[in-house]
Design a protein around this motif. Structure first.
Motif, PDB file in Angstrom:
ATOM      1  N   GLY A 216       0.802  -1.209   0.000  1.00 51.31           N
ATOM      2  CA  GLY A 216       0.000   0.000   0.000  1.00 51.31           C
ATOM      3  C   GLY A 216       0.836   1.261   0.000  1.00 51.31           C
ATOM      4  N   VAL A 217       0.161   2.379   0.050  1.00 48.24           N
ATOM      5  CA  VAL A 217       0.830   3.683  -0.025  1.00 48.24           C
ATOM      6  C   VAL A 217       1.770   3.887   1.155  1.00 48.24           C
ATOM      7  CG1 VAL A 217       0.458   6.184  -0.086  1.00 48.24           C
ATOM      8  CG2 VAL A 217      -1.115   4.673  -1.308  1.00 48.24           C
ATOM      9  N   ASP A 218       1.372   3.419   2.327  1.00 43.51           N
ATOM     10  CA  ASP A 218       2.166   3.631   3.539  1.00 43.51           C
ATOM     11  C   ASP A 218       3.570   3.012   3.441  1.00 43.51           C
ATOM     12  OD1 ASP A 218       2.593   4.417   6.289  1.00 43.51           O
ATOM     13  OD2 ASP A 218       2.370   2.287   6.790  1.00 43.51           O
ATOM     14  N   GLY A 219       3.684   1.894   2.763  1.00 43.04           N
ATOM     15  CA  GLY A 219       4.978   1.232   2.669  1.00 43.04           C
ATOM     16  C   GLY A 219       5.609   1.300   1.299  1.00 43.04           C
ATOM     17  N   ALA A 220       5.047   2.132   0.419  1.00 44.70           N
ATOM     18  CA  ALA A 220       5.486   2.155  -0.980  1.00 44.70           C
ATOM     19  C   ALA A 220       6.951   2.533  -1.141  1.00 44.70           C
ATOM     20  CB  ALA A 220       4.606   3.106  -1.785  1.00 44.70           C
ATOM     21  N   ARG A 221       7.514   3.248  -0.160  1.00 45.53           N
ATOM     22  CA  ARG A 221       8.910   3.674  -0.284  1.00 45.53           C
ATOM     23  C   ARG A 221       9.857   2.474  -0.373  1.00 45.53           C
ATOM     24  NH1 ARG A 221      12.484   7.502  -0.311  1.00 45.53           N
ATOM     25  NH2 ARG A 221      14.405   7.426   0.919  1.00 45.53           N
ATOM     26  N   GLY A 222       9.425   1.332   0.093  1.00 47.60           N
ATOM     27  CA  GLY A 222      10.285   0.154   0.044  1.00 47.60           C
ATOM     28  C   GLY A 222      10.078  -0.706  -1.190  1.00 47.60           C
ATOM     29  N   TRP A 223       9.515  -0.142  -2.259  1.00 42.52           N
ATOM     30  CA  TRP A 223       9.147  -0.922  -3.445  1.00 42.52           C
ATOM     31  C   TRP A 223      10.310  -1.689  -4.054  1.00 42.52           C
ATOM     32  CZ3 TRP A 223      11.501  -0.020  -8.140  1.00 42.52           C
ATOM     33  CH2 TRP A 223      12.199   1.178  -8.281  1.00 42.52           C
ATOM     34  N   ALA A 224      11.540  -1.189  -3.894  1.00 38.99           N
ATOM     35  CA  ALA A 224      12.694  -1.811  -4.549  1.00 38.99           C
ATOM     36  C   ALA A 224      13.319  -2.937  -3.719  1.00 38.99           C
ATOM     37  CB  ALA A 224      13.756  -0.752  -4.867  1.00 38.99           C
TER      38      ALA A 224
ATOM     39  N   LEU B 158      20.735  -2.292 -12.466  1.00 38.52           N
ATOM     40  CA  LEU B 158      19.429  -1.719 -12.149  1.00 38.52           C
ATOM     41  C   LEU B 158      19.367  -1.275 -10.692  1.00 38.52           C
ATOM     42  CD1 LEU B 158      17.145  -4.286 -14.032  1.00 38.52           C
ATOM     43  CD2 LEU B 158      17.793  -1.988 -14.776  1.00 38.52           C
ATOM     44  N   ALA B 159      19.973  -2.060  -9.791  1.00 39.30           N
ATOM     45  CA  ALA B 159      19.988  -1.686  -8.367  1.00 39.30           C
ATOM     46  C   ALA B 159      20.765  -0.398  -8.143  1.00 39.30           C
ATOM     47  CB  ALA B 159      20.602  -2.821  -7.541  1.00 39.30           C
ATOM     48  N   ILE B 160      21.883  -0.238  -8.859  1.00 35.36           N
ATOM     49  CA  ILE B 160      22.687   0.975  -8.737  1.00 35.36           C
ATOM     50  C   ILE B 160      21.879   2.197  -9.158  1.00 35.36           C
ATOM     51  CG2 ILE B 160      24.684   2.188  -9.711  1.00 35.36           C
ATOM     52  CD1 ILE B 160      25.933  -0.725  -9.987  1.00 35.36           C
ATOM     53  N   VAL B 161      21.178   2.076 -10.287  1.00 33.57           N
ATOM     54  CA  VAL B 161      20.362   3.184 -10.779  1.00 33.57           C
ATOM     55  C   VAL B 161      19.244   3.496  -9.794  1.00 33.57           C
ATOM     56  CG1 VAL B 161      18.792   3.919 -12.619  1.00 33.57           C
ATOM     57  CG2 VAL B 161      20.898   2.684 -13.191  1.00 33.57           C
ATOM     58  N   ILE B 162      18.597   2.465  -9.280  1.00 33.43           N
ATOM     59  CA  ILE B 162      17.501   2.654  -8.323  1.00 33.43           C
ATOM     60  C   ILE B 162      17.987   3.382  -7.081  1.00 33.43           C
ATOM     61  CG2 ILE B 162      15.987   1.416  -6.712  1.00 33.43           C
ATOM     62  CD1 ILE B 162      15.606  -0.682  -8.963  1.00 33.43           C
ATOM     63  N   ILE B 163      19.115   2.940  -6.526  1.00 34.10           N
ATOM     64  CA  ILE B 163      19.646   3.574  -5.310  1.00 34.10           C
ATOM     65  C   ILE B 163      20.000   5.033  -5.577  1.00 34.10           C
ATOM     66  CG2 ILE B 163      21.613   3.588  -3.722  1.00 34.10           C
ATOM     67  CD1 ILE B 163      21.605   0.516  -3.920  1.00 34.10           C
ATOM     68  N   ALA B 164      20.660   5.297  -6.711  1.00 34.24           N
ATOM     69  CA  ALA B 164      21.099   6.668  -7.016  1.00 34.24           C
ATOM     70  C   ALA B 164      19.919   7.598  -7.274  1.00 34.24           C
ATOM     71  CB  ALA B 164      22.028   6.647  -8.223  1.00 34.24           C
ATOM     72  N   VAL B 165      18.886   7.101  -7.964  1.00 31.26           N
ATOM     73  CA  VAL B 165      17.779   7.962  -8.382  1.00 31.26           C
ATOM     74  C   VAL B 165      16.687   8.061  -7.320  1.00 31.26           C
ATOM     75  CG1 VAL B 165      15.936   8.253 -10.089  1.00 31.26           C
ATOM     76  CG2 VAL B 165      18.222   7.524 -10.824  1.00 31.26           C
ATOM     77  N   PHE B 166      16.309   6.938  -6.723  1.00 32.52           N
ATOM     78  CA  PHE B 166      15.130   6.914  -5.866  1.00 32.52           C
ATOM     79  C   PHE B 166      15.439   6.987  -4.371  1.00 32.52           C
ATOM     80  CE2 PHE B 166      13.846   4.831  -9.823  1.00 32.52           C
ATOM     81  CZ  PHE B 166      12.692   5.550 -10.126  1.00 32.52           C
ATOM     82  N   TYR B 167      16.696   6.760  -3.979  1.00 32.33           N
ATOM     83  CA  TYR B 167      17.010   6.754  -2.555  1.00 32.33           C
ATOM     84  C   TYR B 167      18.072   7.785  -2.195  1.00 32.33           C
ATOM     85  CZ  TYR B 167      14.026   2.706  -2.306  1.00 32.33           C
ATOM     86  OH  TYR B 167      12.926   1.878  -2.375  1.00 32.33           O
ATOM     87  N   THR B 168      18.075   8.890  -2.937  1.00 35.48           N
ATOM     88  CA  THR B 168      18.876  10.059  -2.582  1.00 35.48           C
ATOM     89  C   THR B 168      17.914  11.077  -1.992  1.00 35.48           C
ATOM     90  OG1 THR B 168      20.506   9.662  -4.323  1.00 35.48           O
ATOM     91  CG2 THR B 168      20.355  11.902  -3.457  1.00 35.48           C
ATOM     92  N   SER B 169      17.906  11.197  -0.666  1.00 33.39           N
ATOM     93  CA  SER B 169      16.908  12.029   0.013  1.00 33.39           C
ATOM     94  C   SER B 169      17.174  13.517  -0.164  1.00 33.39           C
ATOM     95  CB  SER B 169      16.859  11.682   1.503  1.00 33.39           C
ATOM     96  OG  SER B 169      18.137  11.804   2.083  1.00 33.39           O
ATOM     97  N   SER B 170      18.430  13.919  -0.136  1.00 34.66           N
ATOM     98  CA  SER B 170      18.799  15.331  -0.312  1.00 34.66           C
ATOM     99  C   SER B 170      20.104  15.382  -1.103  1.00 34.66           C
ATOM    100  CB  SER B 170      18.958  16.033   1.036  1.00 34.66           C
ATOM    101  OG  SER B 170      19.976  15.410   1.806  1.00 34.66           O
ATOM    102  N   LEU B 171      20.216  16.364  -1.979  1.00 36.50           N
ATOM    103  CA  LEU B 171      21.373  16.458  -2.857  1.00 36.50           C
ATOM    104  C   LEU B 171      22.106  17.765  -2.635  1.00 36.50           C
ATOM    105  CD1 LEU B 171      22.983  15.192  -5.198  1.00 36.50           C
ATOM    106  CD2 LEU B 171      21.478  16.420  -6.772  1.00 36.50           C
ATOM    107  N   ALA B 172      23.399  17.665  -2.264  1.00 37.77           N
ATOM    108  CA  ALA B 172      24.268  18.834  -2.135  1.00 37.77           C
ATOM    109  C   ALA B 172      25.157  18.878  -3.376  1.00 37.77           C
ATOM    110  CB  ALA B 172      25.103  18.738  -0.860  1.00 37.77           C
ATOM    111  N   VAL B 173      24.931  19.855  -4.231  1.00 35.67           N
ATOM    112  CA  VAL B 173      25.619  19.909  -5.523  1.00 35.67           C
ATOM    113  C   VAL B 173      27.114  20.199  -5.401  1.00 35.67           C
ATOM    114  CG1 VAL B 173      25.691  21.067  -7.766  1.00 35.67           C
ATOM    115  CG2 VAL B 173      23.485  20.519  -6.705  1.00 35.67           C
ATOM    116  N   PRO B 174      27.567  21.139  -4.547  1.00 35.63           N
ATOM    117  CA  PRO B 174      29.007  21.453  -4.505  1.00 35.63           C
ATOM    118  C   PRO B 174      29.906  20.241  -4.249  1.00 35.63           C
ATOM    119  CG  PRO B 174      27.775  23.177  -3.413  1.00 35.63           C
ATOM    120  CD  PRO B 174      26.795  22.097  -3.711  1.00 35.63           C
ATOM    121  N   PRO B 175      29.656  19.431  -3.204  1.00 33.58           N
ATOM    122  CA  PRO B 175      30.542  18.265  -3.025  1.00 33.58           C
ATOM    123  C   PRO B 175      30.429  17.256  -4.162  1.00 33.58           C
ATOM    124  CG  PRO B 175      28.729  18.212  -1.442  1.00 33.58           C
ATOM    125  CD  PRO B 175      28.699  19.555  -2.084  1.00 33.58           C
ATOM    126  N   LEU B 176      29.250  17.156  -4.790  1.00 36.66           N
ATOM    127  CA  LEU B 176      29.106  16.232  -5.917  1.00 36.66           C
ATOM    128  C   LEU B 176      29.954  16.695  -7.095  1.00 36.66           C
ATOM    129  CD1 LEU B 176      27.658  13.685  -6.879  1.00 36.66           C
ATOM    130  CD2 LEU B 176      25.822  15.141  -7.759  1.00 36.66           C
TER     131      LEU B 176
END
Length: 438
Positions: free
Chosen positions: A133-141, A180-198
């Motif tokens: 359901g919606v409550d646990g959807a964040r764990g879809w991967a 696919l796991a690498i892409v999923i982690i990079a795209v969907f499980y990056t909560s906040s992005l700091a551009v300067p250090p990247l």
């Protein structure tokens, strides 16, 4: 004048003997790593469910590292962010090698494992969302990843006579699964992005790339650059394991023309893979398993409580049902539209056995669970129970199917190991008069 009959397209064609030998060597190392992974997970479970469970939690939550660099992390976080960067570095090397010099450079050969991997991600993700359901959807991967080391440890016990083509298919599927796991982690499980250090991470990454392209192997030059790249990626908010993949993608696979070109032997990627795979399989992943798999089950009542969580139920169904259905359906569709056939002696039940092995999720599943719900949270504990339960059920079902086919696999194994001319290359891998290999 009649045309010559067209050669039958095989769904699981054999590779060359050299490539088969290389794959076999990788599988042996991963099998040992899988055994160590199981030992680490078992120790964690025993300790966390013993009277000394507080000691396990204290060790897992022990904070070490320089606070000035925001690297005062718990040991569990160091394992997930640091040690798994080694795991993903090796996965990145194998990915690049497959796309540059392996089967994935040939669209016809790549079609089956790529489609199977995509199906094995899509179907369990959909089933998970429908159940959690919606409550646990964040764990879809969470139920989308295959743990190749764990799967090969099972295969070593119950399917050691499995034909080389099927073993290769499982490894290649797992390689694409890692991508696919690498892409999923990079795209969907990056909560906040700091551009300067990247952006700053591009500097040591570029220097690392220049050195490896010049075939520099000096650890005292490469290791500090890799560490700085990892630190900056970690500071950016992108999961630090992505740094391992980025570093791996800069490493050349083929030898330079000055060194004799592609025919002169393995490139720097294979050298690094040879050096780092034992560290990844024998140290990094088992320690991560030890620090991540510890969950207090609380007996049968606690197990039942955990599995009644909709998220946990979604994970189990995703691994045990979704993974094999997705892999099997995608493989069947490829065979349907390309009119490719299974090799003689093989059956779709063999593909089902492999697909069930694909439902053994552990390392990346636990990592995504921590990213989705937070390390040490109640739901994270439910995730661990579900991942372990789903993986165990998948392993047991795969065991039943693969053991039932032992007689067939033994016959294929005898064919693949027959070497009547005693030249060190099995006869079935030697080219015939028409230039083809059986």
């Amino acid at each position: 004048m009649t045309d010559a009959p067209r050669r039958r397209t095989s769904l699981f064609a054999r590779r060359s003997w050299g490539e088969t030998s290389r794959i076999s060597a990788i599988l042996r190392k991963e099998t040992v790593g899988g055994a160590l992974l199981l030992v680490g997970a078992l120790l964690a479970l025993l300790w966390s469910n013993s009277p000394w469970a507080d000691g396990y939690r204290a060790l897992r939550d022990l904070t070490v590292g320089p606070a000035s660099l925001h690297l005062d992390l718990t040991l569990a976080t160091w394992a997930a962010d640091g040690l798994l960067a080694i795991f993903f570095f090796v996965a990145g090397l194998e990915l690049k090698r497959e796309f540059v010099a392996g089967d994935l450079r040939d669209p016809r050969r790549a079609a089956v494992p790529v489609a199977a991997a995509v199906g094995g991600v899509a179907v369990p993700a959909v089933l998970f969302v429908l159940i959690a359901g919606v409550d646990g959807a964040r764990g879809w991967a969470i139920p989308t990843a295959t743990d190749i080391a764990f799967a090969l440890a099972v295969l070593a016990v119950v399917g050691r006579l499995l034909p080389s083509a099927l073993r290769t298919f499982l490894l290649t599927l797992a390689v694409v699964d890692d991508l696919l796991a690498i892409v999923i982690i990079a795209v969907f499980y990056t909560s906040s992005l700091a551009v300067p250090p990247l952006l700053a991470a591009l500097v040591p990454l570029a220097l690392f790339a220049v050195l490896v392209q010049r075939r520099v192997r000096s650890w005292w030059l490469l290791l500090p650059l890799a560490a700085v790249t990892w630190t900056l990626v970690h500071a950016s908010g992108v999961h630090a394991t992505v740094a391992g993949v980025l570093l791996a993608f800069t490493v050349p696979v083929l030898r330079s023309e000055a060194a004799g070109g592609p025919d002169a032997g393995p490139g720097l990627a294979e050298h690094f893979e040879h050096r780092f795979r034992p560290i990844s399989a024998g140290v990094a992943v088992p320690i991560f398993a030890f620090l991540s798999a510890g969950v207090t089950v609380g007996g049968l009542a606690g197990l039942a409580t955990a599995l009644t969580d909709r998220v946990a139920a979604g994970i189990v169904v995703g691994l045990v049902v979704g993974k094999p259905v997705g892999i099997l359906a995608a493989t069947w569709l490829v065979s349907r539209f390309t009119r490719a056939n299974l090799d003689e002696g093989l059956n779709w039940v063999d593909v089902l056995g492999l697909a069930l092995l694909g439902g053994i999720g552990f390392t990346v599943s636990l990592l995504i669970g921590e990213l989705a719900f937070g390390l040490g949270s109640a739901r994270d504990d439910h995730v661990k129970v579900a991942v372990l339960t789903g993986s165990l059920l998948s392993a047991l079902l795969a065991t039943v199917i693969l053991r039932a086919r032992t007689r067939v696999y033994r016959r294929v194994h005898e064919i693949e190991t027959l070497d009547e001319d005693h030249d060190g290359v099995p006869d079935v891998f030697e080219p015939k008069a028409d230039g083809h290999v059986d």
